[in-house]
Design a protein around this motif. Sequence first.
Motif, PDB file in Angstrom:
ATOM      1  N   MET A  79       0.831  -1.197   0.000  1.00 19.08           N
ATOM      2  CA  MET A  79       0.000   0.000   0.000  1.00 19.08           C
ATOM      3  C   MET A  79       0.872   1.256   0.000  1.00 19.08           C
ATOM      4  O   MET A  79       1.809   1.352   0.790  1.00 19.08           O
ATOM      5  CB  MET A  79      -0.884  -0.020   1.265  1.00 19.08           C
ATOM      6  CG  MET A  79      -2.036   0.966   1.174  1.00 19.08           C
ATOM      7  SD  MET A  79      -1.518   2.606   1.707  1.00 19.08           S
ATOM      8  CE  MET A  79      -2.626   2.884   3.038  1.00 19.08           C
ATOM      9  N   ILE A  80       0.558   2.173  -0.914  1.00 15.37           N
ATOM     10  CA  ILE A  80       1.285   3.441  -0.963  1.00 15.37           C
ATOM     11  C   ILE A  80       0.276   4.577  -0.882  1.00 15.37           C
ATOM     12  O   ILE A  80      -0.733   4.564  -1.585  1.00 15.37           O
ATOM     13  CB  ILE A  80       2.087   3.585  -2.278  1.00 15.37           C
ATOM     14  CG1 ILE A  80       3.248   2.584  -2.300  1.00 15.37           C
ATOM     15  CG2 ILE A  80       2.622   4.998  -2.417  1.00 15.37           C
ATOM     16  CD1 ILE A  80       4.164   2.731  -3.484  1.00 15.37           C
ATOM     17  N   MET A  81       0.553   5.535  -0.015  1.00 14.63           N
ATOM     18  CA  MET A  81      -0.325   6.697   0.085  1.00 14.63           C
ATOM     19  C   MET A  81       0.558   7.932   0.116  1.00 14.63           C
ATOM     20  O   MET A  81       1.553   7.969   0.860  1.00 14.63           O
ATOM     21  CB  MET A  81      -1.135   6.587   1.377  1.00 14.63           C
ATOM     22  CG  MET A  81      -2.258   7.577   1.474  1.00 14.63           C
ATOM     23  SD  MET A  81      -3.322   7.186   2.922  1.00 14.63           S
ATOM     24  CE  MET A  81      -2.669   8.383   4.080  1.00 14.63           C
ATOM     25  N   ILE A  82       0.233   8.911  -0.696  1.00 13.14           N
ATOM     26  CA  ILE A  82       0.961  10.179  -0.661  1.00 13.14           C
ATOM     27  C   ILE A  82      -0.055  11.282  -0.374  1.00 13.14           C
ATOM     28  O   ILE A  82      -1.046  11.426  -1.084  1.00 13.14           O
ATOM     29  CB  ILE A  82       1.711  10.457  -1.991  1.00 13.14           C
ATOM     30  CG1 ILE A  82       2.789   9.385  -2.231  1.00 13.14           C
ATOM     31  CG2 ILE A  82       2.343  11.842  -1.970  1.00 13.14           C
ATOM     32  CD1 ILE A  82       3.560   9.538  -3.538  1.00 13.14           C
ATOM     33  N   GLU A  83       0.165  12.019   0.699  1.00 12.45           N
ATOM     34  CA  GLU A  83      -0.735  13.103   1.082  1.00 12.45           C
ATOM     35  C   GLU A  83       0.109  14.336   1.397  1.00 12.45           C
ATOM     36  O   GLU A  83       1.304  14.218   1.651  1.00 12.45           O
ATOM     37  CB  GLU A  83      -1.500  12.726   2.358  1.00 12.45           C
ATOM     38  CG  GLU A  83      -2.366  11.505   2.247  1.00 12.45           C
ATOM     39  CD  GLU A  83      -3.850  11.824   2.307  1.00 12.45           C
ATOM     40  OE1 GLU A  83      -4.221  12.780   3.014  1.00 12.45           O
ATOM     41  OE2 GLU A  83      -4.631  11.117   1.634  1.00 12.45           O
ATOM     42  N   PHE A  84      -0.508  15.497   1.400  1.00 13.79           N
ATOM     43  CA  PHE A  84       0.251  16.662   1.844  1.00 13.79           C
ATOM     44  C   PHE A  84      -0.608  17.568   2.709  1.00 13.79           C
ATOM     45  O   PHE A  84      -1.832  17.455   2.725  1.00 13.79           O
ATOM     46  CB  PHE A  84       0.836  17.430   0.651  1.00 13.79           C
ATOM     47  CG  PHE A  84      -0.158  18.247  -0.098  1.00 13.79           C
ATOM     48  CD1 PHE A  84      -0.897  17.701  -1.120  1.00 13.79           C
ATOM     49  CD2 PHE A  84      -0.370  19.587   0.229  1.00 13.79           C
ATOM     50  CE1 PHE A  84      -1.832  18.458  -1.802  1.00 13.79           C
ATOM     51  CE2 PHE A  84      -1.293  20.354  -0.450  1.00 13.79           C
ATOM     52  CZ  PHE A  84      -2.038  19.790  -1.476  1.00 13.79           C
ATOM     53  N   PHE A  85       0.065  18.423   3.461  1.00 11.93           N
ATOM     54  CA  PHE A  85      -0.659  19.456   4.213  1.00 11.93           C
ATOM     55  C   PHE A  85       0.173  20.735   4.161  1.00 11.93           C
ATOM     56  O   PHE A  85       1.353  20.707   3.800  1.00 11.93           O
ATOM     57  CB  PHE A  85      -0.942  19.011   5.655  1.00 11.93           C
ATOM     58  CG  PHE A  85       0.265  18.681   6.485  1.00 11.93           C
ATOM     59  CD1 PHE A  85       0.933  19.660   7.211  1.00 11.93           C
ATOM     60  CD2 PHE A  85       0.741  17.371   6.550  1.00 11.93           C
ATOM     61  CE1 PHE A  85       2.034  19.341   7.997  1.00 11.93           C
ATOM     62  CE2 PHE A  85       1.854  17.045   7.331  1.00 11.93           C
ATOM     63  CZ  PHE A  85       2.502  18.042   8.051  1.00 11.93           C
ATOM     64  N   SER A  86      -0.497  21.839   4.487  1.00 11.87           N
ATOM     65  CA  SER A  86       0.179  23.140   4.460  1.00 11.87           C
ATOM     66  C   SER A  86       0.387  23.653   5.870  1.00 11.87           C
ATOM     67  O   SER A  86      -0.389  23.338   6.772  1.00 11.87           O
ATOM     68  CB  SER A  86      -0.675  24.148   3.695  1.00 11.87           C
ATOM     69  OG  SER A  86      -0.789  23.738   2.351  1.00 11.87           O
ATOM     70  N   ILE A  87       1.447  24.426   6.045  1.00  9.92           N
ATOM     71  CA  ILE A  87       1.601  25.130   7.315  1.00  9.92           C
ATOM     72  C   ILE A  87       1.997  26.571   7.014  1.00  9.92           C
ATOM     73  O   ILE A  87       2.600  26.863   5.985  1.00  9.92           O
ATOM     74  CB  ILE A  87       2.633  24.495   8.286  1.00  9.92           C
ATOM     75  CG1 ILE A  87       4.031  24.412   7.652  1.00  9.92           C
ATOM     76  CG2 ILE A  87       2.194  23.118   8.760  1.00  9.92           C
ATOM     77  CD1 ILE A  87       5.089  24.041   8.681  1.00  9.92           C
ATOM     78  N   LYS A  88       1.624  27.444   7.936  1.00  8.03           N
ATOM     79  CA  LYS A  88       1.915  28.870   7.792  1.00  8.03           C
ATOM     80  C   LYS A  88       2.923  29.218   8.874  1.00  8.03           C
ATOM     81  O   LYS A  88       2.654  29.009  10.052  1.00  8.03           O
ATOM     82  CB  LYS A  88       0.589  29.624   7.991  1.00  8.03           C
ATOM     83  CG  LYS A  88       0.670  31.124   7.983  1.00  8.03           C
ATOM     84  CD  LYS A  88       0.514  31.695   6.583  1.00  8.03           C
ATOM     85  CE  LYS A  88       0.924  33.182   6.579  1.00  8.03           C
ATOM     86  NZ  LYS A  88       2.346  33.395   6.908  1.00  8.03           N
ATOM     87  N   THR A  89       4.092  29.707   8.446  1.00 11.83           N
ATOM     88  CA  THR A  89       5.060  30.124   9.455  1.00 11.83           C
ATOM     89  C   THR A  89       4.916  31.621   9.705  1.00 11.83           C
ATOM     90  O   THR A  89       4.404  32.360   8.847  1.00 11.83           O
ATOM     91  CB  THR A  89       6.496  29.781   9.021  1.00 11.83           C
ATOM     92  OG1 THR A  89       6.771  30.406   7.752  1.00 11.83           O
ATOM     93  CG2 THR A  89       6.671  28.273   8.873  1.00 11.83           C
ATOM     94  N   ASN A  90       5.372  32.058  10.875  1.00 11.38           N
ATOM     95  CA  ASN A  90       5.111  33.434  11.308  1.00 11.38           C
ATOM     96  C   ASN A  90       6.351  34.308  11.452  1.00 11.38           C
ATOM     97  O   ASN A  90       6.242  35.495  11.696  1.00 11.38           O
ATOM     98  CB  ASN A  90       4.382  33.408  12.661  1.00 11.38           C
ATOM     99  CG  ASN A  90       3.057  32.681  12.548  1.00 11.38           C
ATOM    100  OD1 ASN A  90       2.214  33.068  11.739  1.00 11.38           O
ATOM    101  ND2 ASN A  90       2.874  31.614  13.310  1.00 11.38           N
ATOM    102  N   ARG A  91       7.521  33.688  11.361  1.00  9.44           N
ATOM    103  CA  ARG A  91       8.753  34.464  11.530  1.00  9.44           C
ATOM    104  C   ARG A  91       9.754  34.046  10.448  1.00  9.44           C
ATOM    105  O   ARG A  91       9.541  33.073   9.745  1.00  9.44           O
ATOM    106  CB  ARG A  91       9.366  34.191  12.905  1.00  9.44           C
ATOM    107  CG  ARG A  91       8.585  34.818  14.055  1.00  9.44           C
ATOM    108  CD  ARG A  91       9.327  34.688  15.374  1.00  9.44           C
ATOM    109  NE  ARG A  91       9.347  33.316  15.852  1.00  9.44           N
ATOM    110  CZ  ARG A  91       8.322  32.713  16.462  1.00  9.44           C
ATOM    111  NH1 ARG A  91       7.195  33.357  16.654  1.00  9.44           N
ATOM    112  NH2 ARG A  91       8.414  31.468  16.876  1.00  9.44           N
TER     113      ARG A  91
END
Lengths: 135, 135, 135
Positions: C1-13
């Motif tokens: 089984m292969i799964m590729i997912e992504f998420f975003s993050i917001k940096t502040n400095r």
Amino acid sequence: MIMIEFFSIKTNRREEIVDITKRVEEIVLKSKIKEGLCVVFVPHTTAALTINENADPSVKRDILDKLAKLLPMNDNYAHSEGNSDAHIKSSLIGNSVSLLVKDSVLVLGTWQGILFCEFDGPRERKVIVLVLSNE
Amino acid sequence: MIMIEFFSIKTNRREEIVDITKRVEEIVLKSKIKEGLCVVFVPHTTAALTINENADPSVKRDILDKLAKLLPMNDNYAHSEGNSDAHIKSSLIGNSVSLLVKDSVLVLGTWQGILFCEFDGPRERKVIVLVLSNE
Amino acid sequence: MIMIEFFSIKTNRREEIVDITKRVEEIVLKSKIKEGLCVVFVPHTTAALTINENADPSVKRDILDKLAKLLPMNDNYAHSEGNSDAHIKSSLIGNSVSLLVKDSVLVLGTWQGILFCEFDGPRERKVIVLVLSNE
């Protein structure tokens, strides 16, 4: 599916960064996998692999220059072969990179390229590529 | 085929590099895979793993000495446990290495060994090894 | 089984270390694999990923402070965009981490967390996660 292939590169200076993205992409294409993992490995102890900007060549120069400033070639090293700086840089940068394959191509950011780092050239070097998938 | 195994090592000094190649090779042999991937991981934040020369012991000494010069043990760190240098070295060297398996053995260059880096010993440490193949 | 997912993050400095362990764990849980490999990758050239202590926040501060001391933001770099220090830090820390999955959870030591390192923020960043198993 597992495929292991290698290719050679010839470096021309003691310290040099060579973009090998296309060579690795060719192997991924040849494997015909759609989704999976690609691990690129150098079997050398005075070279390294990294992923960084391949657009402006001055980034490559800055990486080499600042590494040389932090780890000068001559600095009372115990190892007597004159390449101890190259061994340490190899461990700091690392001798492999791991990449993802999606929709049959390497997942790379807009500015990312796979960079071979030569720290004790010029030499003939070997790069080994593993492509792994459940297909 | 996926196999996850671990072994322990005992370090004897605050900073020390221990060759663990044979221990990892034994696990790969035990797995009986012919081709695949081997990921070695340390579950510690003041130790690391690297692949570098295992022939001349002076290379290991130079790695530790120059890292200690760049990141002295006492240097006005915010972290109050006296081992902040060890945490930073751990992130610079990295806490895992990825290796390829071909013809039932680890693919390693002539001078390459898998090196466990202790930066805050002496301690009892754990090394975890994953072997992965489609066989 | 292969799964590729992504998420975003917001940096502040400009420079910041963000613990993303929970985000990665959620993807591993969603994949429902019991044993396997998890590779986390950032498609950026001025950010990085590392595994280090997530308990005392002063460790994160020390990592950023000492990297900034070794590689100051302004230091006669050839690259003219003012972020050459960030590119070099990205190659020193590395843009991916490899983790093991056992008994359906990420294998992490008591003090280990997966840390996103921002070296040229604030920005919106992307993190890509591959989960791979033979199940």
